[in-house]
Design an enzyme around this catalytic site. Structure first.
Site, PDB file in Angstrom:
ATOM      1  CB  CYS A 296     -26.896 -11.860 -13.803  1.00  0.00           C
ATOM      2  SG  CYS A 296     -26.944 -11.803 -11.919  1.00  0.00           S
TER       3      CYS A 296
ATOM      4  CB  CYS B 161     -27.556  -8.740 -11.441  1.00  0.00           C
ATOM      5  SG  CYS B 161     -26.297  -9.869 -11.273  1.00  0.00           S
ATOM      6  CG  ASP B 162     -30.475  -7.382 -14.002  1.00  0.00           C
ATOM      7  OD1 ASP B 162     -29.841  -6.447 -13.379  1.00  0.00           O
ATOM      8  OD2 ASP B 162     -29.371  -7.790 -15.198  1.00  0.00           O
TER       9      ASP B 162
END
Ligand SMILES: Cc1cc2nc3c(=O)[nH]c(=O)nc-3n(C[C@H](O)[C@H](O)[C@H](O)COP(=O)(O)OP(=O)(O)OC[C@H]3O[C@@H](n4cnc5c(N)ncnc54)[C@H](O)[C@@H]3O)c2cc1C
Length: 257
Positions: free
Chosen positions: A133, A136-137
């Site tokens: 993701c 997300c990261d």
């Protein structure tokens, strides 16, 4: 003492939470078991345009509303990973990484999970971090080189996002090797059903999807399936939600009989 519920729902995505709303509104006790983030795979999507009545809602906002609705109606949510289901006389036993529960009917709603790298590419990664993701990261690799594995729409979308953050984004296709200087590897090579824990308890097809038609009944009476983890042609939020309602109605009917 082992806790008992009328219905246990495994998976707290759109399908599981919709089923939770229906079971709770029918006055039955219901436990939703979620191994990761409540809301499921859509929570990382910044804009959903085809959920009727809420145009361009973020996945996280949409699922926050729906999980709030389920708990307000009486559904209990626990963050535990289901590892096994078995039939215990008239009841079902659901085992998690933390506890064990009994119930009268089960709804499987564990959706899909990202497909993992295998073979040479998995070896290439070595000790480097893997992410599924970019939203997300991605920020963890600001001004650093990263690689995105995959050639489909999701991979392109992940690359575009990372290009705004990282110093270099390598595009790695099937069978290509992963550049040595990439500090992290983002994997976008499709999704597979999250059904490994079922281990022969209900019938799966060759790809691991739970076999069921529109009635959401599995091969085991009293066990229903809803959402992306069942055999179906359209895997979307509205169809997951529709399945949740049908599986809940089936479970309630099973309890009555
Ligand atoms: C990037 C992306 C964008 C998308 N955009 C759209 C869109 O715009 N519109 C649309 O309609 N659809 C979209 N979809 C598809 C949509 O997200 C899915 O169809 C829908 O979320 C499926 O819901 P579900 O409840 O069946 O499964 P999921 O959302 O996958 O939920 C399953 C849940 O079960 C949990 N779980 C798994 N295993 C276990 C276990 N052993 N124990 C306990 N819990 C477990 C998981 O953590 C997860 O929370 C998108 C999907 C992706 C990946």
């Amino acid at each position: 003492m082992m806790k008992e519920y009328d219905v246990i729902i495994i998976g707290g995505g759109m399908a599981g939470l919709t089923a939770g709303i229906y079971v709770a509104r029918a006055g039955k006790s219901v436990l939703v078991l979620e191994s990761n983030v409540i809301g499921g795979q859509i929570v990382n999507s910044s804009s959903v345009e085809n959920w009727p009545g809420d145009y361009r809602v973020s996945g996280a906002d949409l699922m926050k509303k729906i999980s709030g609705q389920a708990t307000e109606l009486g559904a209990v949510i626990r963050y535990e990973k289901t590892t096994k289901i078995s039939k215990n006389g008239e009841k079902f036993a659901v085992v998690t990484d933390e506890s064990e529960y009994n119930c009268g009917a089960v709804i499987i709603a564990t959706g899909t999970e990202p497909r993992k790298l295998s073979g040479k590419q998995a070896e290439d990664v070595g000790e480097r971090p893997i992410s599924y993701c970019a939203i997300c990261d991605g920020a963890l690799y600001k001004n650093k080189p990263v690689a995105v594995v995959g050639g489909g729409n999701t991979a392109i979308h992940e690359m575009k996002y990372l290009e705004g953050i990282c110093s270099k984004v390598y595009s790695v296709h099937y069978d290509d090797s992963i550049p040595k200087d990439a500090e992290a590897v983002f994997v976008a090579i499709g999704r597979v059903p999250a059904t490994g824990y079922l281990d022969g308890f209900v019938e799966l097809n060759g790809d691991g999807y739970v076999v069921a038609s529109e009635d959401c009944k599995t091969s085991c009476p009293g066990v229903f399936v809803a959402g992306d983890c069942r055999t179906k042609s359209v895997r979307q939020l509205v169809t997951a939600s529709g399945d949740g309602a049908i599986a809940a109605a089936g479970a309630l009917d099973y309890l009555r009989k």
